[in-house]
Design an enzyme around this catalytic site. Structure first.
Site, PDB file in Angstrom:
ATOM      1  N   LEU A 223      75.645   4.614 -81.287  1.00  0.00           N
ATOM      2  CA  LEU A 223      75.189   5.068 -82.598  1.00  0.00           C
ATOM      3  C   LEU A 223      75.317   6.582 -82.765  1.00  0.00           C
ATOM      4  O   LEU A 223      74.797   7.352 -81.962  1.00  0.00           O
ATOM      5  CB  LEU A 223      73.742   4.628 -82.832  1.00  0.00           C
ATOM      6  CG  LEU A 223      73.157   4.984 -84.197  1.00  0.00           C
ATOM      7  CD1 LEU A 223      73.988   4.401 -85.327  1.00  0.00           C
ATOM      8  CD2 LEU A 223      71.707   4.492 -84.295  1.00  0.00           C
ATOM      9  N   HIS A 224      75.981   6.997 -83.861  1.00  0.00           N
ATOM     10  CA  HIS A 224      76.160   8.417 -84.153  1.00  0.00           C
ATOM     11  C   HIS A 224      76.557   8.609 -85.611  1.00  0.00           C
ATOM     12  O   HIS A 224      77.113   7.719 -86.250  1.00  0.00           O
ATOM     13  CB  HIS A 224      77.231   9.030 -83.249  1.00  0.00           C
ATOM     14  CG  HIS A 224      78.602   8.449 -83.459  1.00  0.00           C
ATOM     15  ND1 HIS A 224      78.969   7.203 -82.985  1.00  0.00           N
ATOM     16  CD2 HIS A 224      79.706   8.949 -84.090  1.00  0.00           C
ATOM     17  CE1 HIS A 224      80.226   6.960 -83.299  1.00  0.00           C
ATOM     18  NE2 HIS A 224      80.695   8.003 -83.986  1.00  0.00           N
ATOM     19  N   LEU A 225      76.268   9.792 -86.114  1.00  0.00           N
ATOM     20  CA  LEU A 225      76.770  10.282 -87.390  1.00  0.00           C
ATOM     21  C   LEU A 225      77.710  11.449 -87.122  1.00  0.00           C
ATOM     22  O   LEU A 225      77.589  12.146 -86.111  1.00  0.00           O
ATOM     23  CB  LEU A 225      75.635  10.782 -88.289  1.00  0.00           C
ATOM     24  CG  LEU A 225      74.607   9.789 -88.814  1.00  0.00           C
ATOM     25  CD1 LEU A 225      73.531  10.532 -89.598  1.00  0.00           C
ATOM     26  CD2 LEU A 225      75.260   8.727 -89.687  1.00  0.00           C
TER      27      LEU A 225
END
Length: 386
Positions: A223-225
């Protein structure tokens, strides 16, 4: 604003500086593009957040922590109504890490693949830390504000801000929750909330945040932006929209390269905005529909398109055709940047020959057919108003 603090969640974060902020630090006035273009990022006002991110990013560049040096990118505004921003970034196409093989929007986290617990400690700039609520009642919940859900004390109040070692633009970073949680690339309300707040912490109208789902060109299933500066105005910041659910500021963005679902918010109440947007992305995940999300400052729906003010935040969600299997690196990839009108190009030949028509033809290959998008629109309105 910055102070050192121990971070128990992740070994690499121990002893890192915290960037502690509250809503009082949001830059809500005086942000816009203006009539004349300044001479690059250096001539723009910076916030405390901008200074911390930019100075730390530049130090890592000088230290050689990136896969390639990134100078000022050659840029073309393609003639036409869409005002595509094309940029030549040859090194990213050649030297970025090979994307993972993705077969499902809901694919599980695989510890055998690359993940962000493997990053070098020097790649972490700081921990972006939301100031705790001033009072938590005996019942164990922080009071709700502006329609947001009450926040449990254990809700994460920080994310790591990490350099993207294969940058597509200046200041390209990743916003990552505690890596040891091993979360797959499925957007959460908590992470999107941080992304919204990061945009408002910046005094630059071109600091953007985005998300690629699995099947929508996400390269890493952890999970990352993405966050980065793009010192060029994009059409989606002020494009018109059709109201779908005005009470929730939910609209259909129109007159852009790719029609998308638009949410809008200002200043406070961003938790409610993140929750509404993630109800949409959760629905897409459940139905195995790939999607991209783009967060940018922009005008309020219904505001004149020529307005220079950028005091609010636009969140655009694109449902799109899935692309499973490893990315074809020779292809013109369509992910969050391209759907928003920002075209990172890998070869000089493509950069020189690219036109608005050819860009639109490539993007439209990845869009849902109009009947499917119309049905999805009705389903989402029912979901949000039910």
């Amino acid at each position: 604003m910055l102070h050192a603090q121990e971070q128990p969640e992740h070994p690499a974060a121990s002893g890192l500086e915290d960037f502690v902020y509250s809503e009082e630090d949001f830059v809500l006035q005086g942000v816009g593009w203006g009539r004349s273009r300044p001479d690059g990022l250096a001539s723009r006002a910076v916030s405390h957040f901008d200074h911390a991110l930019q100075s730390g990013w530049e130090r890592r560049m000088k230290q050689g922590l990136f896969r390639y040096p990134l100078g000022e990118l050659q840029t073309r505004i393609l003639p036409g109504e869409m005002h595509f921003v094309a940029q030549l970034n040859i090194q990213r196409g050649l030297e970025r890490r090979k994307p993972q093989d993705i077969q499902s929007v809901r694919q599980r986290f695989d510890p055998q693949q690359f993940h962000f617990s493997k990053i070098k400690p020097g790649e972490i700039l700081f921990c972006l830390t939301r100031s705790p609520s001033p009072h938590v009642p005996a019942g164990g919940q922080a009071p709700a504000q502006d329609g947001a859900e009450p926040r449990l004390p254990e809700t994460p109040n920080r994310v790591l801000v990490v350099i993207n070692v294969s940058p597509l633009e200046f200041g390209h970073v990743l916003l990552i929750p505690d890596p040891t949680l091993c979360l797959p690339q499925i957007l959460t309300q908590e992470l999107l909330h941080f992304g919204l707040e990061a945009v408002l912490l910046s005094a630059h109208p071109g600091f953007r945040v985005g998300f690629n789902s699995l099947g929508a060109l996400a390269s890493v299933n952890h999970l990352h932006l993405h966050g980065f500066y793009l010192d060029w105005e994009l059409l989606i910041e002020s494009a018109p929209s059709k109201p779908l659910c005005p009470a929730l500021n939910f609209h259909l963005l129109q007159g852009v390269p790719a029609p998308g679902f638009l949410f809008y918010g200002e200043g406070r109440g961003l938790g409610a905005l993140a929750r509404a947007a993630c109800r949409v992305t959760d629905y897409l995940v459940e139905n195995e529909i790939a999607h991209n999300v783009f967060v940018t400052r922009g005008t309020a729906p219904g505001e004149p398109a020529r307005s220079a003010a950028r005091s609010g935040v636009r969140v655009v969600v694109w449902a799109r055709k899935s692309c499973f299997g490893a990315k074809e690196e020779a292809a013109f990839n369509v992910a969050l940047c391209e759907l928003a009108g920002h075209l990172p190009v890998k070869t000089a030949q493509d950069f020189q020959s690219l036109t608005e028509r050819s860009a639109l033809c490539t993007i439209q290959k990845y869009l849902l057919p109009a009947p499917q998008l119309s049905r999805l629109q009705d389903e989402l309105v029912t979901l949000l108003t039910g």
